[in-house]
Design a protein around this motif. Structure first.
Motif, PDB file in Angstrom:
ATOM      1  N   GLN A 285     -10.064 -12.640   8.164  1.00  0.00           N
ATOM      2  CA  GLN A 285      -9.452 -12.628   9.563  1.00  0.00           C
ATOM      3  C   GLN A 285     -10.514 -12.446  10.345  1.00  0.00           C
ATOM      4  O   GLN A 285     -11.019 -11.271  10.621  1.00  0.00           O
ATOM      5  CB  GLN A 285      -8.247 -11.769   9.866  1.00  0.00           C
ATOM      6  CG  GLN A 285      -7.803 -11.776  10.961  1.00  0.00           C
ATOM      7  CD  GLN A 285      -6.768 -10.459  11.549  1.00  0.00           C
ATOM      8  OE1 GLN A 285      -6.480  -9.777  10.414  1.00  0.00           O
ATOM      9  NE2 GLN A 285      -6.304 -10.563  12.508  1.00  0.00           N
ATOM     10  N   ASP A 288     -10.446 -13.272  15.907  1.00  0.00           N
ATOM     11  CA  ASP A 288      -8.985 -13.792  16.470  1.00  0.00           C
ATOM     12  C   ASP A 288      -8.649 -13.086  17.999  1.00  0.00           C
ATOM     13  O   ASP A 288      -9.039 -11.941  18.123  1.00  0.00           O
ATOM     14  CB  ASP A 288      -7.819 -13.305  15.741  1.00  0.00           C
ATOM     15  CG  ASP A 288      -6.637 -13.834  16.363  1.00  0.00           C
ATOM     16  OD1 ASP A 288      -5.976 -12.980  17.038  1.00  0.00           O
ATOM     17  OD2 ASP A 288      -5.776 -14.673  16.354  1.00  0.00           O
ATOM     18  N   SER A 291      -6.732 -10.052  18.479  1.00  0.00           N
ATOM     19  CA  SER A 291      -6.631  -8.886  17.437  1.00  0.00           C
ATOM     20  C   SER A 291      -8.214  -8.353  17.927  1.00  0.00           C
ATOM     21  O   SER A 291      -8.599  -7.020  17.567  1.00  0.00           O
ATOM     22  CB  SER A 291      -6.911  -9.225  15.997  1.00  0.00           C
ATOM     23  OG  SER A 291      -8.151 -10.141  15.865  1.00  0.00           O
TER      24      SER A 291
END
Length: 313
Positions: A285, A288, A291
């Protein structure tokens, strides 16, 4: 077991010694005011990300210059912030939160990606799961790395934290990979991207150990910052996906970094995200927009918060 007190003491002590020479040398060049970024080992995710971020900032003509500094990892990076030997640092979230709770003062510029805890043995090893680690020789990452702290917590929830339960070694990723290949260690724990080059290019097949049970125990003991992630099939030659522990990596800043510099770095994280993805980012991940502001309770730098408000309102 590493306590908050010993963590902060180690952070402050390491800051007085480990990073000083490398940091001062890194800042000897003339030019735009440097922000020293305490990063990690060459070949690791931290180091790759730091280099890419510095290059992207230079291309964007920011009013600051980011200078990556090689370190052992999170603990040494936090030490550099504490001692004033770096203005920026990369850290695993658990190490950062523990240092902050112990009294260290720093801010966050963003959660930049999810790190993967990876515990590997040789494929021909008799160790098929964590229940068989008692008596093993285990590298828990270099002294000063985030893997050292997380590794001790994993051993603790496994009931292997006592004297003689395992033999701990603290090797760099490169040395740990060679030791695993040569059979001088039985298991290696590290935090990094997927795949991590130091272990993908060993010329031997590895067996990754499932850490899903340990994840649940860590969450009960230390909170939800430990997250479930899967390492895809074939990453190190294994046939199936393997459940392991995800842990956010934070880009941190000394509170004395100017609002303008902090905001400019956030602009790079948002506007140049595609340029900041290391080769070993498969399955991670990464950068993002939503986030970036989820910083595990570490307060955002005011300049970073202002930049996010400009983007998100």
């Amino acid at each position: 077991m590493i306590t908050r007190r010993t963590l902060l003491r180690g952070v402050l002590a390491a800051g007085a010694t480990a990073a000083t020479g490398a940091v001062l040398a890194a800042c000897s060049d003339s030019g735009t005011a440097p922000l020293r970024l305490a990063a990690g080992e060459e070949g690791g995710f931290f180091w790759e990300f730091a280099q890419l971020t510095a290059a992207a900032a230079e291309r964007a003509a920011l009013p600051v210059r980011i200078v990556p500094v090689r370190t052992a990892g999170s603990m040494e990076n936090l030490a550099a912030l504490a001692s004033g030997d770096a203005e920026l640092a990369l850290s695993l979230a658990d190490a950062a939160v523990s240092a902050m709770e112990a009294g260290a003062a720093f801010t966050a510029l963003g959660k930049v990606y999810e790190n993967y805890m990876q515990l590997a043995v040789r494929a021909d090893s008799g160790i098929a799961g964590t229940a068989q680690l008692r008596g093993a020789r285990i590298s828990l990452g270099a002294t000063g790395s985030g893997a050292e702290l997380t590794g001790e917590r994993i051993l603790d929830v496994l009931g292997l934290a006592g004297p003689g339960d395992v033999t701990r070694l603290h090797l760099s990723m490169t040395d740990a990979g060679q030791a695993l290949r040569d059979g001088t260690v039985d298991a290696v724990l590290w935090a990094g991207g997927v795949p991590t080059p130091s272990f993908a290019d060993l010329g031997i097949a590895l067996r990754l150990l499932d850490l899903s049970a340990e994840l649940e125990l860590l969450r009960v003991r230390f909170g939800p910052r430990y997250e479930p992630v899967l390492i895809p099939p074939g990453t190190y030659g294994q046939q199936t996906s393997v459940a392991t522990i995800g842990l956010a990596n934070l880009l941190l800043a000394d509170p004395a970094v100017s609002d303008g510099a902090a905001g400019a770095i956030v602009e790079v994280l948002i506007d140049h995200a595609a340029e900041l993805v290391p080769d070993q980012a498969t399955g991670s991940q990464f950068l993002d927009r939503q986030s970036l502001i989820v910083t595990a309770g570490v307060p955002l730098h005011p300049g970073a918060a202002a930049a996010y408000r400009r983007h998100h309102g």
